[in-house]
Design an enzyme around this catalytic site. Structure first.
Site, short mmCIF file in Angstrom:
data_model
loop_
_atom_site.label_atom_id
_atom_site.label_comp_id
_atom_site.label_asym_id
_atom_site.label_seq_id
_atom_site.Cartn_x
_atom_site.Cartn_y
_atom_site.Cartn_z
N CYS A 15 89.09 77.49 112.42
CA CYS A 15 89.09 78.34 113.61
C CYS A 15 88.47 79.71 113.33
O CYS A 15 87.28 79.82 113.07
CB CYS A 15 90.52 78.44 114.16
SG CYS A 15 90.63 78.91 115.88
N HIS A 16 89.26 80.79 113.36
CA HIS A 16 88.76 82.14 113.09
C HIS A 16 88.79 82.50 111.60
O HIS A 16 88.29 83.56 111.22
CB HIS A 16 89.60 83.18 113.87
CG HIS A 16 89.31 83.20 115.34
ND1 HIS A 16 89.82 82.26 116.20
CD2 HIS A 16 88.58 84.05 116.09
CE1 HIS A 16 89.42 82.53 117.43
NE2 HIS A 16 88.66 83.61 117.40
#
Length: 175
Positions: A109-110
């Protein structure tokens, strides 16, 4: 009986809960020992998107951790988590050393924000949450919109929907 110690590195808060708990569970069920690292002692706060969820105790401060003690590194996402980690000198140095070791590093994800800060994505093919693609390209990576991207010892995925493929790639890399 546990086989290998697997480091999970997170900040004090902003961790997407399932991106920590699902790989943690997969690692434990495979017979390995997950270890929670963070810049500070105490507990970390996970989130279900923007809603505070459960807390998890920190096992070890990252400044006291050695890459030699672990077989792999997992970097869970959430927006605030990697944003905080990339400002922590010890966390960034640990990530950089881990990638340099050749051992598996899995980021979802991030979490690739921390990889960018450690300057380890140049020339690599990676994926992430879509909003990071410009940051990753500017850092010299090739960004792809795929469930999982593996390039050398880097394993990356886009979001919680990719967790089954992410966990499979992580466990295959651990061996």
């Amino acid at each position: 009986m546990t086989d290998k110690k697997i480091a999970f590195l997170v900040a004090a808060e902003g961790i997407e809960r399932v991106e920590l708990t699902e790989p943690w569970k997969a690692v434990a069920e495979a017979g390995h020992q997950p270890v929670l690292l963070s810049p500070e002692t105490g507990e970390v706060q996970t989130f279900d998107h923007l809603t505070a969820s459960e807390k998890q105790p920190v096992d070890q401060v990252v400044s006291d951790a050695s890459v030699d003690d672990f077989a792999a590194l997992v970097l869970p996402g959430g927006v605030a988590n990697p944003d905080a980690l990339r400002t922590d000198h010890d966390a960034v140095n640990f990530v950089k050393a881990f990638v340099a070791s050749g051992k598996p590093v899995a980021a979802i994800c991030h979490a690739p924000w921390t990889l960018i800060e450690a300057d380890v994505v140049r020339g690599k093919t990676v994926t992430s949450w879509p909003s990071l693609q410009t940051d990753l390209r500017n850092a010299g990576a090739t960004w792809v919109d795929e469930t999982v991207a593996t390039d050398g010892n880097l394993i990356t995925s886009r979001n919680p929907d990719d967790l089954p493929a992410f966990n499979k790639a992580l466990l295959e890399a651990i061996g």
